[in-house]
Design an enzyme around this catalytic site. Structure first.
Site, mmCIF file in Angstrom:
data_model
loop_
_atom_site.group_PDB
_atom_site.id
_atom_site.type_symbol
_atom_site.label_atom_id
_atom_site.label_comp_id
_atom_site.label_asym_id
_atom_site.label_seq_id
_atom_site.Cartn_x
_atom_site.Cartn_y
_atom_site.Cartn_z
ATOM 1 N N ASN A 216 -25.381 -17.684 24.131
ATOM 2 C CA ASN A 216 -26.715 -17.594 23.506
ATOM 3 C C ASN A 216 -27.779 -17.845 24.566
ATOM 4 O O ASN A 216 -27.468 -18.100 25.721
ATOM 5 C CB ASN A 216 -26.812 -18.565 22.327
ATOM 6 C CG ASN A 216 -26.603 -19.992 22.772
ATOM 7 O OD1 ASN A 216 -27.392 -20.537 23.533
ATOM 8 N ND2 ASN A 216 -25.510 -20.604 22.312
ATOM 9 N N ASP A 284 -21.468 -21.329 17.028
ATOM 10 C CA ASP A 284 -20.871 -21.689 15.736
ATOM 11 C C ASP A 284 -19.418 -21.224 15.644
ATOM 12 O O ASP A 284 -18.612 -21.839 14.975
ATOM 13 C CB ASP A 284 -21.680 -21.051 14.602
ATOM 14 C CG ASP A 284 -23.041 -21.713 14.484
ATOM 15 O OD1 ASP A 284 -23.089 -22.954 14.559
ATOM 16 O OD2 ASP A 284 -24.062 -20.998 14.365
ATOM 17 N N LYS A 294 -7.850 -8.282 29.742
ATOM 18 C CA LYS A 294 -9.102 -7.603 29.388
ATOM 19 C C LYS A 294 -8.834 -6.561 28.289
ATOM 20 O O LYS A 294 -7.899 -5.749 28.418
ATOM 21 C CB LYS A 294 -9.659 -6.908 30.639
ATOM 22 C CG LYS A 294 -11.000 -6.283 30.399
ATOM 23 C CD LYS A 294 -11.543 -5.631 31.653
ATOM 24 C CE LYS A 294 -12.779 -4.838 31.298
ATOM 25 N NZ LYS A 294 -13.184 -3.935 32.364
ATOM 26 N N ILE A 313 -20.053 -30.841 16.906
ATOM 27 C CA ILE A 313 -20.057 -32.035 17.762
ATOM 28 C C ILE A 313 -21.017 -33.096 17.229
ATOM 29 O O ILE A 313 -20.714 -34.289 17.226
ATOM 30 C CB ILE A 313 -20.385 -31.630 19.217
ATOM 31 C CG1 ILE A 313 -19.286 -30.698 19.723
ATOM 32 C CG2 ILE A 313 -20.512 -32.838 20.125
ATOM 33 C CD1 ILE A 313 -19.680 -29.798 20.842
ATOM 34 N N PHE A 331 -30.766 -31.571 16.836
ATOM 35 C CA PHE A 331 -31.868 -30.613 16.886
ATOM 36 C C PHE A 331 -31.624 -29.559 15.815
ATOM 37 O O PHE A 331 -30.478 -29.222 15.540
ATOM 38 C CB PHE A 331 -31.929 -29.929 18.263
ATOM 39 C CG PHE A 331 -32.874 -30.610 19.210
ATOM 40 C CD1 PHE A 331 -32.594 -31.877 19.705
ATOM 41 C CD2 PHE A 331 -34.057 -29.987 19.594
ATOM 42 C CE1 PHE A 331 -33.462 -32.514 20.570
ATOM 43 C CE2 PHE A 331 -34.943 -30.616 20.465
ATOM 44 C CZ PHE A 331 -34.649 -31.872 20.951
ATOM 45 N N LYS A 349 -25.254 -33.243 8.426
ATOM 46 C CA LYS A 349 -24.614 -33.663 9.680
ATOM 47 C C LYS A 349 -24.355 -35.163 9.702
ATOM 48 O O LYS A 349 -23.545 -35.640 10.487
ATOM 49 C CB LYS A 349 -25.513 -33.305 10.875
ATOM 50 C CG LYS A 349 -25.899 -31.841 10.951
ATOM 51 C CD LYS A 349 -24.943 -31.056 11.809
ATOM 52 C CE LYS A 349 -25.452 -29.636 12.014
ATOM 53 N NZ LYS A 349 -24.587 -28.853 12.868
HETATM 54 O O1 C5P Z 1 -25.819 -26.270 12.516
HETATM 55 P P1 C5P Z 1 -26.780 -26.054 13.622
HETATM 56 O O2 C5P Z 1 -26.188 -25.313 14.785
HETATM 57 O O3 C5P Z 1 -28.088 -25.479 13.230
HETATM 58 O O4 C5P Z 1 -27.109 -27.545 14.109
HETATM 59 C C1 C5P Z 1 -27.872 -27.823 15.226
HETATM 60 C C2 C5P Z 1 -27.566 -29.188 15.737
HETATM 61 O O5 C5P Z 1 -26.172 -29.454 15.680
HETATM 62 C C3 C5P Z 1 -27.919 -29.356 17.182
HETATM 63 O O6 C5P Z 1 -28.230 -30.705 17.393
HETATM 64 C C4 C5P Z 1 -26.643 -28.953 17.904
HETATM 65 O O7 C5P Z 1 -26.577 -29.528 19.196
HETATM 66 C C5 C5P Z 1 -25.607 -29.515 16.980
HETATM 67 N N1 C5P Z 1 -24.361 -28.772 16.913
HETATM 68 C C6 C5P Z 1 -23.221 -29.317 17.438
HETATM 69 N N2 C5P Z 1 -22.021 -28.653 17.345
HETATM 70 C C7 C5P Z 1 -21.965 -27.447 16.727
HETATM 71 C C8 C5P Z 1 -23.119 -26.879 16.184
HETATM 72 C C9 C5P Z 1 -24.307 -27.566 16.307
HETATM 73 O O8 C5P Z 1 -23.295 -30.406 18.027
HETATM 74 N N3 C5P Z 1 -20.813 -26.817 16.639
#
Ligand code: C5P
Length: 411
Positions: A216, A284, A294, A313, A331, A349
């Protein structure tokens, strides 16, 4: 692997100048002990120092070349005295003999050690060592006072039996005391001293096959700025970073990872922590299985990429049980319904604060990769909208909020 990754000398670089004294042998143990604590040690061995310890043993212990001669052209080309100083956080002269101290005061530059000392802009520390009559001589006392006035730091010598058979002042400090003095020198100060913070930053790369990956647009700028701001308040910072183009912040332990699962492992390994700030744009999803070779074009047939969800995480850190950081901050990058989505995320979360940012392009400027950010801080007690500001300023503001959290929660 270091003995004590929490030592304040971990990651610091010492330039050790070894003078010509019988106590030079203690430097061998000193180097070993500092390296166990994660310190990088480079040695300049003076001509008279060579009478007491060998470049070979010093190099074996330091894992670095030992520098001995200013006028070796190969040395100067490879690593001049200016670079030796530039690539150090501190210069320690040990043993600092009466002669070396006199040369430092006079500003002599007649060998590699003295030239480096005269040319450096780095802090200098001395550990004096000599016969007690030499130490008490008016000339040495005057030189010592002058060095202190010049801002040179001191590891005091002790009293005891000296190599010359006399008893008195002038013994080189014990290795333990030198290690402690160096740890004290580098011990962080500031309102977050003693606090450990995990910051995740940047994107993750999720491999599709050995050459392709999903990623990304996260630049890592906001996360790196937060790591620096927390370091500036004295925190010990572990920055778990996906691939970025940014320089490692000085004084921060950076762990470079690529995938979400690597980031998860690195975060688990970094625990325990007092605070976690999850700024990373974690993918995600990842491939259900990475293709071992490949993936080839198959006559117009589009490959179906089967994906599975990545570990969350932020959620993992929020639910880390006994290991849960006291303050977990996430965030929420949103392009619509900023506050509502962010509040929902705070709940789902299980974190304590959410920084909500609107990542929809504004005035043709993208937040992702840009230098500015407009955010809202959302906590259980309400929402604060912050003005659009440079990411460094957003980071400083958040770091101050964290400082206040610990003032309110004492400890
Ligand atoms: O669910 P979303 O991606 O919108 O959530 C954003 C927050 O969750 C951010 O703080 C991002 O660092 C954290 N995050 C994470 N692990 C993931 C997805 C998001 O720590 N797999």
């Amino acid at each position: 692997m270091t003995l004590d990754s929490h030592s304040p000398v971990d990651g610091k670089r010492l330039l050790l100048i070894i003078g010509g004294g019988i106590a030079a042998y203690k430097c061998l143990d000193l180097i070993r002990r500092l390296r166990e604590r994660g310190m990088t040690v480079r040695v300049i061995l003076t001509k008279s120092g060579e009478q007491f310890v060998t470049p070979l043993s010093l190099s074996a212990l330091s894992g670095e070349k030992t520098y001995t001669d200013l006028f070796s052209l190969t040395d100067e080309v490879e690593m001049g005295h200016i670079r030796l100083s530039r690539e150090a956080d501190l210069i320690l002269v040990a043993p600092a003999t009466a002669d070396m101290m006199a040369k430092m005061v006079a500003g002599l530059a007649d060998n590699l050690a003295t030239t480096t000392l005269l040319a450096t802009d780095k802090p200098v520390m001395i550990a004096p060592s000599m016969n007690s009559r030499m130490w008490h001589h008016g000339a040495t006392m005057r030189n010592f006072a002058q060095l202190v006035q010049d801002g040179v730091h001191v590891i005091p010598s002790t009293s005891g039996s000296l190599a010359c058979g006399e008893v008195g002042a002038g013994r080189l400090a014990e290795v333990d005391d030198m290690v402690t003095a160096l740890e004290n020198f580098f011990a962080p100060t500031g309102p977050l001293a003693g606090k450990h913070v995990i910051v995740t930053a940047g994107p993750t790369y999720e491999a599709i096959d050995p050459v392709r990956y999903m990623a990304n647009r996260s630049s890592g700028k906001q996360g790196y700025a937060i790591a620096r701001a927390l370091r500036d308040l004295g925190a010990r910072v572990s920055l778990i970073s996906g691939p970025t183009r940014l320089d490692d912040p000085h004084g921060v332990a950076v762990v470079n990872i690529e995938s979400a699962r690597e980031m998860q492992t690195a975060c688990q390994n970094a625990l325990p922590a007092d605070v976690a700030v999850c700024v990373a744009a974690v993918a995600d999803w990842r491939m259900a299985s990475e293709a071992p070779q490949k993936i080839k074009k198959q006559g117009g047939e589009i490959p179906a990429l089967k994906m599975v969800e990545n570990p969350d995480i932020l959620k993992m850190l929020s639910c880390a049980g006994d290991n849960r950081p006291s303050l977990v901050i996430g965030f929420a990058a949103e392009t619509e319904n900023l506050h509502d989505n962010a509040k929902a995320k705070l709940k789902s979360k299980g974190c304590d604060w959410i920084i909500a940012n609107d990542v929809s392009p504004r005035d043709g400027q993208s937040v992702m990769g840009g230098d500015h950010n407009r955010v809202s801080l959302i906590t259980a007690s309400g929402t604060e909208d912050w003005d659009n500001a440079h990411k460094d300023e957003v980071a400083r503001r958040l770091a101050k909020k964290i400082e206040h959290y610990f003032i309110e929660h004492q400890g």
